[in-house]
Design an enzyme around this catalytic site. Structure first.
Site, PDB file in Angstrom:
ATOM      1  N   LYS A  89       0.199   2.949   3.675  1.00  0.00           N
ATOM      2  CA  LYS A  89       0.513   2.615   2.287  1.00  0.00           C
ATOM      3  C   LYS A  89      -0.600   3.147   1.389  1.00  0.00           C
ATOM      4  O   LYS A  89      -1.768   2.809   1.563  1.00  0.00           O
ATOM      5  CB  LYS A  89       0.643   1.100   2.130  1.00  0.00           C
ATOM      6  CG  LYS A  89       0.854   0.693   0.690  1.00  0.00           C
ATOM      7  CD  LYS A  89       1.254  -0.750   0.564  1.00  0.00           C
ATOM      8  CE  LYS A  89       1.383  -1.133  -0.905  1.00  0.00           C
ATOM      9  NZ  LYS A  89       1.767  -2.514  -1.088  1.00  0.00           N
ATOM     10  N   LYS A 122      -6.228  -0.618  -6.441  1.00  0.00           N
ATOM     11  CA  LYS A 122      -6.245  -1.116  -5.065  1.00  0.00           C
ATOM     12  C   LYS A 122      -6.854  -0.090  -4.114  1.00  0.00           C
ATOM     13  O   LYS A 122      -6.546  -0.083  -2.927  1.00  0.00           O
ATOM     14  CB  LYS A 122      -4.819  -1.506  -4.658  1.00  0.00           C
ATOM     15  CG  LYS A 122      -4.187  -2.556  -5.593  1.00  0.00           C
ATOM     16  CD  LYS A 122      -2.859  -3.096  -5.070  1.00  0.00           C
ATOM     17  CE  LYS A 122      -2.323  -4.196  -5.988  1.00  0.00           C
ATOM     18  NZ  LYS A 122      -1.044  -4.759  -5.505  1.00  0.00           N
ATOM     19  N   GLU A 159      -3.920   4.885  10.992  1.00  0.00           N
ATOM     20  CA  GLU A 159      -3.425   3.573  10.533  1.00  0.00           C
ATOM     21  C   GLU A 159      -2.194   3.152  11.334  1.00  0.00           C
ATOM     22  O   GLU A 159      -2.069   1.995  11.744  1.00  0.00           O
ATOM     23  CB  GLU A 159      -3.060   3.635   9.041  1.00  0.00           C
ATOM     24  CG  GLU A 159      -4.242   3.489   8.089  1.00  0.00           C
ATOM     25  CD  GLU A 159      -4.714   2.033   7.975  1.00  0.00           C
ATOM     26  OE1 GLU A 159      -4.194   1.162   8.680  1.00  0.00           O
ATOM     27  OE2 GLU A 159      -5.623   1.787   7.157  1.00  0.00           O
ATOM     28  N   LYS A 209       4.692   4.697   2.596  1.00  0.00           N
ATOM     29  CA  LYS A 209       4.974   4.287   1.222  1.00  0.00           C
ATOM     30  C   LYS A 209       3.934   4.854   0.271  1.00  0.00           C
ATOM     31  O   LYS A 209       2.741   4.764   0.585  1.00  0.00           O
ATOM     32  CB  LYS A 209       4.927   2.759   1.179  1.00  0.00           C
ATOM     33  CG  LYS A 209       5.105   2.151  -0.170  1.00  0.00           C
ATOM     34  CD  LYS A 209       5.016   0.663  -0.058  1.00  0.00           C
ATOM     35  CE  LYS A 209       5.079   0.102  -1.470  1.00  0.00           C
ATOM     36  NZ  LYS A 209       4.554  -1.215  -1.550  1.00  0.00           N
TER      37      LYS A 209
HETATM   38  C1  PBG Z   1       2.810  -5.629  -2.711  1.00  0.00           C
HETATM   39  C2  PBG Z   1       3.780  -4.546  -2.824  1.00  0.00           C
HETATM   40  C3  PBG Z   1       3.824  -3.503  -3.753  1.00  0.00           C
HETATM   41  C4  PBG Z   1       5.004  -2.807  -3.503  1.00  0.00           C
HETATM   42  C5  PBG Z   1       5.613  -3.414  -2.410  1.00  0.00           C
HETATM   43  N1  PBG Z   1       4.839  -4.478  -1.986  1.00  0.00           N
HETATM   44  C6  PBG Z   1       2.950  -3.170  -4.914  1.00  0.00           C
HETATM   45  C7  PBG Z   1       1.538  -2.869  -4.712  1.00  0.00           C
HETATM   46  O1  PBG Z   1       1.055  -2.673  -3.600  1.00  0.00           O
HETATM   47  O2  PBG Z   1       0.838  -2.849  -5.733  1.00  0.00           O
HETATM   48  C8  PBG Z   1       5.506  -1.651  -4.296  1.00  0.00           C
HETATM   49  C9  PBG Z   1       6.966  -1.386  -4.216  1.00  0.00           C
HETATM   50  C10 PBG Z   1       7.498  -0.522  -5.298  1.00  0.00           C
HETATM   51  O3  PBG Z   1       6.753   0.056  -6.117  1.00  0.00           O
HETATM   52  O4  PBG Z   1       8.721  -0.406  -5.354  1.00  0.00           O
HETATM   53  N2  PBG Z   1       1.636  -5.412  -2.074  1.00  0.00           N
END
Ligand code: PBG
Length: 340
Positions: free
Chosen positions: A205, A229, A245, A260
């Site tokens: 991610k 983040k 990962e 993602k």
């Molecule tokens: C929470 C999370 C996020 C998304 C899914 N779970 C946002 C983030 O990490 O800030 C993003 C999903 C999307 O943008 O459709 N941690």
């Protein structure tokens, strides 16, 4: 990947690739990939209010009441969508420094899971594990002296996963990117008798700007403010690191892995699938949806066609399925016998 097994191709005019494109029937016959309803996981947003509310940065997507979420889940089940993913827009009054609402067995997510489970029989429920919908600072973990502290956060995430499992969640999906959380959650689930509960790890991610509309949807954008983040989510510059990962999450007990965002990271999807041959998913995130749906809303793109084409790109990249806000559109198209 070596492709040296390919025989040498004759050249034009003997070879005319257009022969296989000349009619719909032959295009279908030689198609390498197919979009199926079985590829879809539909993410939905829920809030604790009686009425649905639009999310301006995600045209066509609404925050749903629990009742509406149940109706949506039933429609998804009927259309054959295998799973839905639930995300809470938590009441700002319930957001705290430690995000303790995440571990409340009666929080919005747990109530929604129970309501959907009571009304459906053949659709999986995926719950996100991370603290950002619940913290006053909008981060996925506990914040101490300006730092997201890993091991203390993992202990809370374990509790969050357990309340979700007790509520009836089928797939636990940690999206927080803390080190070691998959192993800790797997152990805790097993200890409580939840051996059958699956883990889909948000394994690779990235710290992406494509999550913007999601943060509007769950209301964490205002909390996060100018924060980012990057100390826990991955650097978009890195590909090899994604493989490390994923390897870690598999070793710790992940049943399925996710990459993602999706479309800007198709190379990662491909590499992950080739390297591990595990069920591999991509999350076509909110910003990707906003680009396509926003342009379609202006009449600049054809919504169904770009949604379909984007799904084919995930299939080509080796994904077994996609979390996409287009899931219902696509499932309806398939049910009506339409295709790209
Ligand atoms: C929470 C999370 C996020 C998304 C899914 N779970 C946002 C983030 O990490 O800030 C993003 C999903 C999307 O943008 O459709 N941690």
């Amino acid at each position: 990947m070596t492709e040296s097994y390919l025989p040498p191709l004759p050249s034009f005019p003997i070879s005319r690739p257009r022969r296989l494109r000349r009619a719909d029937w032959v295009r279908r016959l030689v198609a390498e990939q197919h979009v199926s309803v079985d590829d879809l996981i539909w993410p939905i947003f829920i809030h604790d209010q009686a009425k649905n509310a639009p999310i301006p940065s995600m045209p066509g997507v609404e925050r749903l009441s629990i009742d509406a979420a149940v109706t949506a889940a039933k429609e998804a089940e009927q259309l054959g969508i295998p799973a839905i993913a639930l995300f809470p827009a938590t009441d700002p009054a319930l957001k705290t420094e430690t995000g303790k609402e995440a571990t409340n067995p009666d929080n919005l997510i747990c109530r929604t899971v129970r309501a959907i489970k009571a009304a459906t029989t053949n659709i999986g429920i995926l719950c996100d594990v991370a603290l950002d919908p619940y913290t006053s600072h909008g981060h996925d973990g506990l914040l101490k002296d300006g730092e997201i502290i890993n091991d203390e956060t993992v202990a809370v995430l374990v509790e969050q996963a357990l309340v979700q499992a007790r509520a009836g969640c089928d797939i636990i999906a940690p999206s927080d990117m803390m080190d070691g959380r998959i192993g800790a959650i797997r152990q805790a689930l097993d200890k409580e008798g939840f051996q059958r509960v699956q883990i889909m790890a948000y394994a690779a991610k990235y710290a992406s700007a494509f999550y913007g509309p999601f943060r509007d949807a769950v209301g964490s954008a205002v909390n996060l403010g100018l924060g980012d983040k990057r100390t826990y989510q991955m650097n978009p510059a890195n590909g090899d690191e994604a493989l490390r990962e994923v390897a870690l999450d598999i070793a710790e007990g992940a049943d399925m892995v996710m990459v993602k965002p999706g479309m800007p990271y198709l190379d990662i999807c491909w590499r992950v699938k080739q390297a591990f041959k595990l069920p591999t998913f991509a999350y076509q995130v909110s910003g990707e949806y906003a680009m396509l749906a926003g342009a379609a809303e202006r009449g600049w793109l054809d919504r169904s066609k770009v949604a379909w084409e984007s799904l084919l790109s995930f299939k080509r990249a080796g994904c077994d399925g996609v979390l996409t806000y287009f899931a219902l559109d696509i499932a309806r198209m398939i049910a009506e016998g339409k295709r790209l």
